[in-house]
Design a protein around this motif. Sequence first.
Motif, PDB file in Angstrom:
ATOM      1  N   SER A   1     -33.889  46.730   1.139  1.00 29.73           N
ATOM      2  CA  SER A   1     -33.833  45.425   1.810  1.00 29.73           C
ATOM      3  C   SER A   1     -34.890  45.232   3.065  1.00 29.73           C
ATOM      4  N   LYS A   2     -34.939  46.448   3.776  1.00 30.14           N
ATOM      5  CA  LYS A   2     -36.027  46.159   4.865  1.00 30.14           C
ATOM      6  C   LYS A   2     -37.252  46.165   4.284  1.00 30.14           C
ATOM      7  N   GLY A   3     -37.700  46.785   3.267  1.00 32.46           N
ATOM      8  CA  GLY A   3     -38.953  46.757   2.768  1.00 32.46           C
ATOM      9  C   GLY A   3     -39.325  45.485   1.847  1.00 32.46           C
ATOM     10  N   ALA A   4     -38.253  44.891   1.528  1.00 33.44           N
ATOM     11  CA  ALA A   4     -38.390  43.821   0.652  1.00 33.44           C
ATOM     12  C   ALA A   4     -38.596  42.507   1.508  1.00 33.44           C
ATOM     13  N   ARG A   5     -38.044  42.539   2.877  1.00 32.87           N
ATOM     14  CA  ARG A   5     -38.155  41.468   3.846  1.00 32.87           C
ATOM     15  C   ARG A   5     -39.573  41.695   4.387  1.00 32.87           C
ATOM     16  N   LYS A   6     -39.969  42.919   4.720  1.00 37.10           N
ATOM     17  CA  LYS A   6     -41.389  42.963   5.208  1.00 37.10           C
ATOM     18  C   LYS A   6     -42.461  42.291   4.134  1.00 37.10           C
ATOM     19  N   LEU A   7     -42.284  42.780   2.960  1.00 34.43           N
ATOM     20  CA  LEU A   7     -43.080  42.137   2.013  1.00 34.43           C
ATOM     21  C   LEU A   7     -43.002  40.679   1.807  1.00 34.43           C
ATOM     22  N   ARG A   8     -41.688  40.184   2.036  1.00 28.54           N
ATOM     23  CA  ARG A   8     -41.398  38.685   2.006  1.00 28.54           C
ATOM     24  C   ARG A   8     -42.320  38.029   3.047  1.00 28.54           C
ATOM     25  N   LEU A   9     -42.184  38.600   4.375  1.00 28.15           N
ATOM     26  CA  LEU A   9     -43.078  38.169   5.490  1.00 28.15           C
ATOM     27  C   LEU A   9     -44.460  38.185   5.263  1.00 28.15           C
ATOM     28  N   LEU A  10     -45.172  39.029   4.748  1.00 20.04           N
ATOM     29  CA  LEU A  10     -46.364  39.407   4.278  1.00 20.04           C
ATOM     30  C   LEU A  10     -46.798  38.142   3.494  1.00 20.04           C
ATOM     31  N   VAL A  11     -46.073  38.005   2.256  1.00 18.37           N
ATOM     32  CA  VAL A  11     -46.481  36.917   1.460  1.00 18.37           C
ATOM     33  C   VAL A  11     -46.525  35.608   2.243  1.00 18.37           C
ATOM     34  N   ASP A  12     -45.475  35.343   2.823  1.00 17.99           N
ATOM     35  CA  ASP A  12     -45.390  33.995   3.670  1.00 17.99           C
ATOM     36  C   ASP A  12     -46.483  33.941   4.478  1.00 17.99           C
ATOM     37  N   ASP A  13     -46.939  34.994   5.120  1.00 18.74           N
ATOM     38  CA  ASP A  13     -48.145  34.858   6.057  1.00 18.74           C
ATOM     39  C   ASP A  13     -49.504  34.638   5.097  1.00 18.74           C
ATOM     40  N   LEU A  14     -49.546  35.498   4.066  1.00 21.83           N
ATOM     41  CA  LEU A  14     -50.740  35.267   3.241  1.00 21.83           C
ATOM     42  C   LEU A  14     -50.921  33.662   2.830  1.00 21.83           C
ATOM     43  N   LEU A  15     -49.769  32.962   2.318  1.00 23.18           N
ATOM     44  CA  LEU A  15     -49.628  31.789   1.972  1.00 23.18           C
ATOM     45  C   LEU A  15     -50.230  30.854   2.965  1.00 23.18           C
ATOM     46  N   ASP A  16     -49.767  31.195   4.113  1.00 16.39           N
ATOM     47  CA  ASP A  16     -50.148  30.221   5.203  1.00 16.39           C
ATOM     48  C   ASP A  16     -51.537  30.350   5.587  1.00 16.39           C
ATOM     49  N   VAL A  17     -52.051  31.619   5.387  1.00 14.63           N
ATOM     50  CA  VAL A  17     -53.629  31.646   5.701  1.00 14.63           C
ATOM     51  C   VAL A  17     -54.480  30.688   4.465  1.00 14.63           C
ATOM     52  N   ALA A  18     -53.906  30.995   3.200  1.00 17.29           N
ATOM     53  CA  ALA A  18     -54.476  30.106   2.092  1.00 17.29           C
ATOM     54  C   ALA A  18     -54.242  28.769   2.514  1.00 17.29           C
TER      55      ALA A  18
END
Length: 400
Positions: A200-217
């Motif tokens: 769960s912790k790893g998935a949440r971190k990965l989701r935050l990274l994905v959201d950040d990458l989407l924002d940057v794009a």
Amino acid sequence: MKPFTAWQEIPDDLRQEIESNLQQSESRFLKLLEATFEGLAIHENGVIIEANEGFAQMFGYELSELIGALATDLAIPEHHERIMNHILTGYDKPYEVVGRRRDGTRIHVEMLGQNCVYQGRNARIAAFRDVTERHRMEATLRAQNEKLKELDRLKNNFISTVSHELRTPLAAIMGYAEFLEDEISGRLNADQQNYVLQISKGARKLRLLVDDLLDVARFDSGSFHLNPRVDDLARTVREIIGTLQPQAQAAKIHLESLLPICPVLLVFDPDRIGQVLLNLLGNALKFTPAGGTIQVRLVAGGHHVGIEVQDSGIGISPENEPKVFQKFYQIDPGSTREKGGAGLGLSISKALVEAHGGQIGVESRLGAGSKFWFKLPNARWVEDDASASAGRSPGPRLAT
């Protein structure tokens, strides 16, 4: 003394002195003409009467071939009329034409003409500079710039596509992890519970990274937009602090809010400002050791309201302060990898605050903590008359 009315009336010795001075002056002028690397030509109504070797070499002619030639013949026909118009009107500013060399090749030439008197005749002296190489370099730079823009577009599309594609399996991983945590399919032993927690912790971190990458794009492509509305900024701050209190307690860090009790009404996007606060507080928690403190304040000033996040953490060196809001910048990559993060949070926070028309910054000393702040515009403090009339202590609120 009676003035002379004709050249013949000038005494022979004075006339000889004048002629000698003129010859010396023209001789010096011709030497200067030949000494310069630029092309120089003297012409009378477009007919060349003198030129230097630099001019002849620029257009690929022998110098003798150019004397008596029309200056316009050295340019492409489309530019003849403009050149003659500048000659006749005495135009005295630089301009460019496309020249034509003897072998037919074209060159870009920058010209500057000035009226003058030469050998007793009204003429013009013109300077010529071959700027073909400059044009070639500019064209190369434009092509490279377009290529970089295309690569940037492809990069943004790639990030956006991959990030969207990652969301679906991530949602499944997080969903099934929650089922296991809730023991819907059966009880888990201690080891199994720990494994699920790590998933769960790893998935949440990965989701935050994905959201950040989407924002940057979205920022880079210009497709990002806010959803502003009138809302209570103080409540938004309290909710974010409440979300992070368990994390602060686990790290033995005192997380304190210094906020007004009354509503702070402001036009803003609560989700995005909440994201900014999560980023600032998340960084403060990462870099504040156990036993430290983090304070969150709401500060009014003129036509803006500000939020300050003050920590007692490791601080930032002066040379690193200007870089902390750059994309992917990490002050200590080793420490950041250990604590998590891709160096996007602060750059995204800066973009979000500036999208609101606000400002963001940091004040820090190495080893003495940091204060990250941001302020939002278009607000003014007014007295809360309703609170006063109800017998409560009047407090400030924000009117838009």
